[in-house]
Write an enzyme that holds these catalytic residues in place. Sequence first.
Site, short mmCIF file in Angstrom:
data_model
loop_
_atom_site.label_atom_id
_atom_site.label_comp_id
_atom_site.label_asym_id
_atom_site.label_seq_id
_atom_site.Cartn_x
_atom_site.Cartn_y
_atom_site.Cartn_z
N CYS A 78 62.81 -10.74 -12.76
CA CYS A 78 63.34 -9.40 -12.47
C CYS A 78 64.86 -9.32 -12.68
CB CYS A 78 62.89 -8.95 -11.08
SG CYS A 78 62.88 -7.17 -10.94
N HIS A 167 57.23 -10.44 -9.95
CA HIS A 167 57.62 -11.46 -8.96
C HIS A 167 56.46 -12.39 -8.58
CE1 HIS A 167 61.59 -9.82 -7.77
NE2 HIS A 167 61.05 -8.68 -8.17
N GLU A 169 56.66 -15.18 -7.29
CA GLU A 169 57.01 -15.92 -6.04
C GLU A 169 56.54 -15.16 -4.81
OE1 GLU A 169 59.03 -14.16 -7.79
OE2 GLU A 169 60.49 -13.15 -6.50
N1 GLN Z 1 66.60 -3.20 -9.87
C1 GLN Z 1 67.22 -4.49 -9.80
C2 GLN Z 1 68.36 -4.59 -10.80
O1 GLN Z 1 68.50 -3.75 -11.62
C3 GLN Z 1 66.21 -5.59 -10.04
C4 GLN Z 1 65.14 -5.55 -8.99
C5 GLN Z 1 64.55 -6.87 -8.66
O2 GLN Z 1 65.07 -7.94 -9.01
N2 GLN Z 1 63.46 -6.86 -7.94
O3 GLN Z 1 69.11 -5.50 -10.74
#
Ligand code: GLN
Length: 191
Positions: A78, A167, A169
């Site tokens: 992410c 995710h 994890e």
């Molecule tokens: N929205 C976050 C970003 O732009 C990422 C979200 C996440 O890591 N769950 O950094």
Amino acid sequence: MKIGVLALQGSVKDHIDMLKGCNVDSKLVKLPRDMGEISGLIIPGGESTTIGKLMNRYGLDREIKRRYSEGMPIYGTCAGAILLAKEIVGSSQPKLGLMDISVKRNDYGRQVDSFEAEIDILDKTFKGIFIRAPVITGVKDGCKILGDFDGKPVMVEQGNLLVSTFHPELTDDPRIHRYFVEMVERSRNLL
Ligand code: GLN
């Protein structure tokens, strides 16, 4: 063998627990000197702007890039995937910029801010947990799309880099962490 988890901000502990479940020792990485004994690095989800700024402040960006150039694998989930992308559409925030993908932050739309979906990765089904996830909007030659959702890539590999916009994890399914552990093991065998 130890795998580091970048511990500046975000979902650090869940990755440590996953690695434990894979019988791999981990190390919290807060400063460049914490990277000495690690063979791979996980960059967790969180807020990519915050993680990017702190990484620069502590000189971790330079050390991560140096170790990567020596063959250390990196897995970004992410926000970690955002930091690894060469292009973050519409943003000049600090990043590592190592993988030939472009990403757009928070692009699954406000109503579906966070969601769970069944996703196919390497022909197997996984539970994908997406939290204000980025969309991977472009992938260049040399990148391997390992899984997609809604017609868009959600897990991509390029050489020693792995990213997922979801995710793993936060599930109790260690298969994706195992996949990364195997990448790290292979890279150690090449040293
Ligand atoms: N929205 C976050 C970003 O732009 C990422 C979200 C996440 O890591 N769950 O950094």
